[in-house]
Design a protein around this motif. Sequence first.
Motif, PDB file in Angstrom:
ATOM      1  N   ASP A 169       0.843  -1.196   0.000  1.00 44.93           N
ATOM      2  CA  ASP A 169       0.000   0.000   0.000  1.00 44.93           C
ATOM      3  C   ASP A 169       0.881   1.251   0.000  1.00 44.93           C
ATOM      4  O   ASP A 169       1.102   1.861   1.050  1.00 44.93           O
ATOM      5  CB  ASP A 169      -0.922   0.005   1.225  1.00 44.93           C
ATOM      6  N   PRO A 170       1.385   1.659  -1.167  1.00 45.56           N
ATOM      7  CA  PRO A 170       2.279   2.831  -1.226  1.00 45.56           C
ATOM      8  C   PRO A 170       1.625   4.113  -0.728  1.00 45.56           C
ATOM      9  O   PRO A 170       2.317   5.003  -0.232  1.00 45.56           O
ATOM     10  CB  PRO A 170       2.624   2.933  -2.719  1.00 45.56           C
ATOM     11  N   GLU A 171       0.283   4.219  -0.845  1.00 46.44           N
ATOM     12  CA  GLU A 171      -0.394   5.424  -0.381  1.00 46.44           C
ATOM     13  C   GLU A 171      -0.621   5.417   1.134  1.00 46.44           C
ATOM     14  O   GLU A 171      -0.861   6.467   1.729  1.00 46.44           O
ATOM     15  CB  GLU A 171      -1.744   5.579  -1.093  1.00 46.44           C
ATOM     16  N   GLY A 172      -0.534   4.254   1.727  1.00 47.63           N
ATOM     17  CA  GLY A 172      -0.797   4.147   3.163  1.00 47.63           C
ATOM     18  C   GLY A 172       0.425   4.304   4.035  1.00 47.63           C
ATOM     19  O   GLY A 172       0.306   4.421   5.259  1.00 47.63           O
ATOM     20  N   LEU A 173       1.614   4.324   3.435  1.00 47.65           N
ATOM     21  CA  LEU A 173       2.854   4.423   4.193  1.00 47.65           C
ATOM     22  C   LEU A 173       3.869   5.212   3.381  1.00 47.65           C
ATOM     23  O   LEU A 173       4.163   4.865   2.234  1.00 47.65           O
ATOM     24  CB  LEU A 173       3.418   3.023   4.488  1.00 47.65           C
ATOM     25  N   SER A 174       4.397   6.285   3.979  1.00 49.66           N
ATOM     26  CA  SER A 174       5.442   7.075   3.339  1.00 49.66           C
ATOM     27  C   SER A 174       6.631   7.144   4.289  1.00 49.66           C
ATOM     28  O   SER A 174       6.467   7.405   5.483  1.00 49.66           O
ATOM     29  CB  SER A 174       4.944   8.488   3.015  1.00 49.66           C
ATOM     30  N   ILE A 175       7.835   6.925   3.747  1.00 44.12           N
ATOM     31  CA  ILE A 175       9.050   6.819   4.544  1.00 44.12           C
ATOM     32  C   ILE A 175      10.035   7.890   4.077  1.00 44.12           C
ATOM     33  O   ILE A 175      10.266   8.043   2.873  1.00 44.12           O
ATOM     34  CB  ILE A 175       9.674   5.422   4.393  1.00 44.12           C
ATOM     35  N   PHE A 176      10.613   8.613   5.036  1.00 47.10           N
ATOM     36  CA  PHE A 176      11.510   9.706   4.704  1.00 47.10           C
ATOM     37  C   PHE A 176      12.826   9.560   5.460  1.00 47.10           C
ATOM     38  O   PHE A 176      12.861   9.099   6.600  1.00 47.10           O
ATOM     39  CB  PHE A 176      10.874  11.056   5.056  1.00 47.10           C
ATOM     40  N   VAL A 177      13.904   9.965   4.802  1.00 49.18           N
ATOM     41  CA  VAL A 177      15.214  10.001   5.437  1.00 49.18           C
ATOM     42  C   VAL A 177      15.790  11.401   5.270  1.00 49.18           C
ATOM     43  O   VAL A 177      15.513  12.101   4.288  1.00 49.18           O
ATOM     44  CB  VAL A 177      16.178   8.956   4.831  1.00 49.18           C
ATOM     45  N   ALA A 178      16.582  11.795   6.265  1.00 45.84           N
ATOM     46  CA  ALA A 178      17.386  13.010   6.156  1.00 45.84           C
ATOM     47  C   ALA A 178      18.809  12.580   5.849  1.00 45.84           C
ATOM     48  O   ALA A 178      19.356  11.693   6.528  1.00 45.84           O
ATOM     49  CB  ALA A 178      17.325  13.811   7.446  1.00 45.84           C
ATOM     50  N   GLU A 179      19.410  13.179   4.836  1.00 48.04           N
ATOM     51  CA  GLU A 179      20.717  12.753   4.367  1.00 48.04           C
ATOM     52  C   GLU A 179      21.660  13.936   4.224  1.00 48.04           C
ATOM     53  O   GLU A 179      21.240  15.057   3.937  1.00 48.04           O
ATOM     54  CB  GLU A 179      20.595  12.062   3.003  1.00 48.04           C
ATOM     55  N   THR A 180      22.940  13.641   4.394  1.00 46.78           N
ATOM     56  CA  THR A 180      23.990  14.585   4.043  1.00 46.78           C
ATOM     57  C   THR A 180      25.005  13.826   3.203  1.00 46.78           C
ATOM     58  O   THR A 180      25.599  12.845   3.653  1.00 46.78           O
ATOM     59  CB  THR A 180      24.654  15.209   5.283  1.00 46.78           C
ATOM     60  N   GLY A 181      25.131  14.221   1.960  1.00 43.45           N
ATOM     61  CA  GLY A 181      25.933  13.443   1.024  1.00 43.45           C
ATOM     62  C   GLY A 181      25.311  12.069   0.844  1.00 43.45           C
ATOM     63  O   GLY A 181      24.114  11.937   0.576  1.00 43.45           O
ATOM     64  N   ASP A 182      26.115  11.026   1.035  1.00 44.44           N
ATOM     65  CA  ASP A 182      25.595   9.672   0.904  1.00 44.44           C
ATOM     66  C   ASP A 182      25.326   9.042   2.264  1.00 44.44           C
ATOM     67  O   ASP A 182      25.191   7.828   2.367  1.00 44.44           O
ATOM     68  CB  ASP A 182      26.561   8.800   0.104  1.00 44.44           C
ATOM     69  N   ARG A 183      25.227   9.865   3.305  1.00 46.36           N
ATOM     70  CA  ARG A 183      25.023   9.349   4.652  1.00 46.36           C
ATOM     71  C   ARG A 183      23.625   9.671   5.144  1.00 46.36           C
ATOM     72  O   ARG A 183      23.183  10.829   5.103  1.00 46.36           O
ATOM     73  CB  ARG A 183      26.054   9.935   5.616  1.00 46.36           C
ATOM     74  N   THR A 184      22.915   8.642   5.622  1.00 45.04           N
ATOM     75  CA  THR A 184      21.599   8.828   6.225  1.00 45.04           C
ATOM     76  C   THR A 184      21.780   9.146   7.710  1.00 45.04           C
ATOM     77  O   THR A 184      22.446   8.408   8.431  1.00 45.04           O
ATOM     78  CB  THR A 184      20.749   7.551   6.075  1.00 45.04           C
TER      79      THR A 184
END
Length: 268
Positions: free
Chosen positions: A164-179
Amino acid sequence: MLQVDELLAAYDAQLRGHVHDRLPDSVRVERDGPLVRTLGFGNRGFVEYRDLAGLEGKELDTLIARQVQVFATLAEPFEWKLHGHDRPADLPERLRAAGLVPEDRETVVIGRVEVVANEPSLPDGVVIREVREPGDFPRIAELDDSIRPEDSWVDDLAEERAADPEGLSIFVAETGDRTVCAGWVRFPSGTEFATFWGGFTLPAWRRRGIYRAIVAHRAKLAAERGRRYIEVDASDDSRPILERLGFVAVTTTTPYVWPPPTSPATES
């Protein structure tokens, strides 16, 4: 601002015992009297309810014992999600008597979307990105040093989003290639709520406003989706931050966990 009792009433009516419309094929939901029992979700099962329909004494003990038996047959640990306002008052003692062990208590906080949905403010060089590709998910697990190699919840998170792509959204904060931080938001079907999860931040990147920015970013999405409330099961670390952002504490929640004898959860 709405009063605590109004927020709690909305939480009880809409979120407790809620079953989402679209779940991964591996997840099975069963009803047992007032209980909703979820199997195959993450590394443990779950037992939830809106209330216990007045059950107490021996009848309640029988209901609890039946959950232990179901999960013992599967050799699967399960979590009974106990809230601070649950009745009867001796429910915690009855859960412990059945072999369930309390984990850390969290606080249920609720905010109104229009209060929380501000423009994210990030340190220089940090950006927020939505996670969609399977290869990104292992990087989320690396943020939390309490995650053990045998834990499978990150894989389950990816499976849930695929279902269910509409039921769950996932976000990351990144700097360069590092999460450096990650958080996700669920949109329970048929409710006015969005629920926030995660919030893991690398220790070296804490106290820079990144967690607050991840909260604000998800709140803006909740506003776009027309949700009215945001709910979080807040740790002692995140609760003060969330309250400064406009969230209100309405109750507590304590996971009471039953580990089968062969479960890694029983090993030290």
